[in-house]
Motif scaffolding. Structure first.
Motif, PDB file in Angstrom:
ATOM      1  N   UNK A  88       1.140  -0.827   0.509  1.00  0.00           N
ATOM      2  CA  UNK A  88      -0.149  -0.078  -0.238  1.00  0.00           C
ATOM      3  C   UNK A  88       0.660   1.216  -0.328  1.00  0.00           C
ATOM      4  N   UNK A  89       1.704   0.971   1.033  1.00  0.00           N
ATOM      5  CA  UNK A  89       2.437   2.481   1.126  1.00  0.00           C
ATOM      6  C   UNK A  89       2.877   2.837  -0.735  1.00  0.00           C
ATOM      7  N   UNK A  90       3.899   1.426  -1.377  1.00  0.00           N
ATOM      8  CA  UNK A  90       4.558   1.614  -2.705  1.00  0.00           C
ATOM      9  C   UNK A  90       3.534   1.953  -3.472  1.00  0.00           C
ATOM     10  N   UNK A  91       1.878   1.361  -3.550  1.00  0.00           N
ATOM     11  CA  UNK A  91       1.208   2.325  -4.459  1.00  0.00           C
ATOM     12  C   UNK A  91       0.765   3.354  -4.603  1.00  0.00           C
ATOM     13  N   UNK A  92       0.542   3.874  -3.129  1.00  0.00           N
ATOM     14  CA  UNK A  92       0.115   5.163  -2.979  1.00  0.00           C
ATOM     15  C   UNK A  92       1.068   5.945  -2.744  1.00  0.00           C
ATOM     16  N   UNK A 113      -4.640  12.234   1.919  1.00  0.00           N
ATOM     17  CA  UNK A 113      -6.031  11.800   1.785  1.00  0.00           C
ATOM     18  C   UNK A 113      -5.153  10.349   0.696  1.00  0.00           C
ATOM     19  N   UNK A 114      -4.647  10.116  -0.151  1.00  0.00           N
ATOM     20  CA  UNK A 114      -3.981   9.164  -1.441  1.00  0.00           C
ATOM     21  C   UNK A 114      -3.557   8.400  -0.213  1.00  0.00           C
ATOM     22  N   UNK A 115      -2.569   8.637   1.014  1.00  0.00           N
ATOM     23  CA  UNK A 115      -2.626   7.256   1.432  1.00  0.00           C
ATOM     24  C   UNK A 115      -3.412   6.897   2.358  1.00  0.00           C
ATOM     25  N   UNK A 116      -4.352   7.382   3.031  1.00  0.00           N
ATOM     26  CA  UNK A 116      -4.990   7.482   3.549  1.00  0.00           C
ATOM     27  C   UNK A 116      -6.228   6.662   3.149  1.00  0.00           C
ATOM     28  N   UNK A 148      -4.690   3.014   1.845  1.00  0.00           N
ATOM     29  CA  UNK A 148      -4.788   1.775   2.542  1.00  0.00           C
ATOM     30  C   UNK A 148      -6.279   1.486   3.340  1.00  0.00           C
ATOM     31  N   UNK A 149      -6.680   1.954   3.114  1.00  0.00           N
ATOM     32  CA  UNK A 149      -8.495   1.829   3.648  1.00  0.00           C
ATOM     33  C   UNK A 149      -8.920   0.411   2.595  1.00  0.00           C
ATOM     34  N   UNK A 206      -9.788  -4.969   1.457  1.00  0.00           N
ATOM     35  CA  UNK A 206      -9.584  -5.945   0.271  1.00  0.00           C
ATOM     36  C   UNK A 206      -9.369  -6.950   0.754  1.00  0.00           C
ATOM     37  N   UNK A 207      -7.529  -7.023   1.719  1.00  0.00           N
ATOM     38  CA  UNK A 207      -6.970  -8.185   2.216  1.00  0.00           C
ATOM     39  C   UNK A 207      -8.187  -8.797   3.156  1.00  0.00           C
TER      40      UNK A 207
END
Length: 86
Positions: free
Chosen positions: A16-20, A60-63, A66-67, A72-73
């Motif tokens: 998620x960190x990489x994607x965000x 906003x993007x990271x939040x 992450x959510x 999904x996980x």
């Protein structure tokens, strides 16, 4: 079963960190007259406004990423094991 979810949650978090980060960089580059890279809060040439805008967009993007990935996980784990991880 919940113990099995912990390594998956860690992997999801890193992913998620990489994607965000990639998504934020693409969004920032689309903003008019903002430059290619978002300003760091300690950049002496950045304005308060640009630093605040960058922090707001990044948060906003990271939040959201992450959510969405966390949800999904958890749903994937439930489908695979039959139990909710939390």
């Amino acid at each position: 079963m919940k113990l099995l979810y912990k390594p998956l949650a860690l992997l999801i978090s890193v992913l998620g960190g990489l994607i965000a980060s990639a998504l934020f960089n693409k969004i920032w580059a689309l903003l008019p007259t903002r430059g290619d890279e978002a300003p760091d809060s300690t950049d002496e040439h950045a304005t308060w406004r640009d630093v605040a805008i960058a922090a707001t967009v990044q948060g906003a993007v990271f939040g959201v990423v992450k959510a969405l990935l966390s949800r999904a996980g958890a749903l994937g784990f439930q489908k695979a094991t039959g139990t909710w991880p939390a």
